[in-house]
Design an enzyme around this catalytic site. Structure first.
Site, PDB file in Angstrom:
ATOM      1  N   GLU A 363       0.846  -1.217   0.000  1.00 52.08           N
ATOM      2  CA  GLU A 363       0.000   0.000   0.000  1.00 52.08           C
ATOM      3  C   GLU A 363       0.875   1.259   0.000  1.00 52.08           C
ATOM      4  OE1 GLU A 363      -3.686  -0.079   2.039  1.00 52.08           O
ATOM      5  OE2 GLU A 363      -3.839  -2.265   1.874  1.00 52.08           O
ATOM      6  N   GLU A 367       9.269   4.878   1.061  1.00 55.55           N
ATOM      7  CA  GLU A 367       9.776   5.961   0.210  1.00 55.55           C
ATOM      8  C   GLU A 367       8.607   6.706  -0.449  1.00 55.55           C
ATOM      9  OE1 GLU A 367      10.928   2.818   0.203  1.00 55.55           O
ATOM     10  OE2 GLU A 367      12.931   3.121   1.030  1.00 55.55           O
TER      11      GLU A 367
END
Ligand code: FAD
Length: 380
Positions: A363, A367
């Site tokens: 999900e 990053e």
């Protein structure tokens, strides 16, 4: 901001805690070992209303708020993240997506079964070449008048073989870029729809992750969610709420590992005293407790933003980024506190450490959460 839980929320917390102890804990190590899907457990969670927690009771849901859902996710994830990911995908991606954006006919046909656990759902966005870069969809849904012709491959799909219904994101008009993407409801068993082998994973091994192949699959036009070209927006809006569920899962994994480490540190002795009396261990416990509480507040804040009708893109990304790091750090230290016992399966913490890692990946990776957060604060 008032974080006091209501009577109802406390009852849900207790019910989820009891369920985790009586239904999820037995066999959790064996299911992880054998990569066995928690079929019976998910069936019972459906019967108890944990699979459609936020859905209106007129569609078979429990009509609860997002905070109640996050609280339940924390409790279930303390014990079994392989089961809680099913709860998360079904609640936040599939049920919420359908209740918010689907037509009344689609809700009657699909949502009413998904809330009760009669069937579970899957959310299919990722592809071999479109993970973080979700706009690079190669799966195509060509408009053929009364139906779409679906072709392509989806990767890493949770509930891949156990779902009855799949929300599939696909490109209809390449020239329009992300505005040419649609979200289609595909039923299991539709001709041309094939399910690849189960992935052999590091963590959440009981969950059911597969590639899906679509070869000239005919999807009726009435199975499109929203207007033509709404698919990418559908995916992004749905994932924003999904991140609250995954943040709560990460919080639960961390809290579960901490509770085990605290208990162990009060029982295990070295140098004539319980190891919790060594400052090196006591300070680890202090850090864990503080970080878990901070993660919990971020999760609750994101849930309350959603419940209060505020924009929650920023708060859900922050909650997921932070809680998943806390899950990773806490579980590593929980293994350390258990010493050699932490390295074997019977003490649960090695499994929680393996399970924690996925919360930094799915999900939206950590990053990608930082991209969402930085864009949001720079724009403000
Ligand atoms: C167990 C499991 C279950 C999953 N369930 C589902 C599901 O049900 N449905 C679904 O659609 N998907 C699912 N996924 C897919 C998951 O969401 C993707 O794996 C994830 O989004 C990352 O995509 P990727 O694997 O292609 O990695 P990539 O996008 O290739 O990323 C590789 C690395 O590069 C980094 N990176 C990429 N782009 C940037 C950038 N612009 N800036 C900085 N760093 C960057 C990433 O953060 C990562 O560290 C699941 C994955 C797993 C492992």
């Amino acid at each position: 901001m008032d974080f006091t839980l209501s009577e109802e929320q406390l009852m849900i917390q207790q019910a989820a805690r009891d369920f985790a102890q009586t239904e999820l804990l037995p066999g959790v190590i064996e299911r992880d070992d054998a990569q066995k899907f928690p079929e019976e457990q998910i069936k019972k969670l459906g019967e108890l209303g944990f699979l459609g927690m936020m859905v209106d009771p007129k569609y078979g849901g429990s009509g609860l708020d997002t905070l109640s859902y996050a609280i339940a996710m924390e409790e279930l994830s303390k014990v079994d993240a392989s089961s809680s990911v099913v709860v998360s995908v079904n609640n936040s991606l599939v049920c919420w997506g359908l209740e918010t954006f689907a037509s009344e006919e689609q809700k009657q046909k699909f949502l009413t079964k998904l809330t009760t656990g009669e069937m579970i759902g899957a959310f299919c966005l990722s592809e071999p070449e479109a993970g973080s870069d979700a706009t690079s969809q190669k799966t195509t849904a060509i408009d053929k008048g009364d139906h779409y012709l679906l072709n392509g491959t989806k990767n890493w799909i949770t509930n891949g073989s156990t779902a009855g219904v799949y929300l599939v994101i696909a490109q209809t008009d390449v020239e329009k870029g992300h505005k040419g993407i649609n979200a289609l409801i595909v039923e299991k068993g539709t001709p041309g729809f094939e399910i690849g082998p189960k992935e052999n994973k590091l963590g959440i091994r009981g969950s059911d992750t597969h590639s899906l192949m679509f070869n000239d699959v005919k999807v009726p036009k009435e199975n499109r969610i929203g207007e033509d070209g709404f698919g990418f927006k559908f995916a992004m809006k749905t994932l924003s709420g999904g991140r609250i569920g995954i943040a709560a899962q990460a919080l639960g994994i961390a809290a579960g590992a901490y509770e085990l480490a605290l208990k162990y540190s009060k029982e295990r002795k070295s140098f004539g005293t319980e190891i919790c009396n060594h400052q090196a261990i006591a300070f680890k416990l202090a850090d864990m407790h503080t970080e878990i509480e901070a993660a919990r507040l971020l999760v609750y804040k994101a849930a309350l933003d959603k419940d209060n009708g505020n924009n929650y893109d920023l708060s859900s990304a922050m909650a997921k980024l932070f809680a998943s790091k806390v899950a990773m750090d806490t579980t590593v230290e929980a293994v350390q506190i258990h010493g050699g016992n932490g390295f074997v399966k019977d003490y649960h913490v090695e499994r929680l450490m393996r399970d924690a890692k996925i919360t930094q990946i799915y999900e939206g990776t950590s990053e990608i959460q930082k991209i969402v957060i930085s864009r949001s604060i720079i724009k403000q």
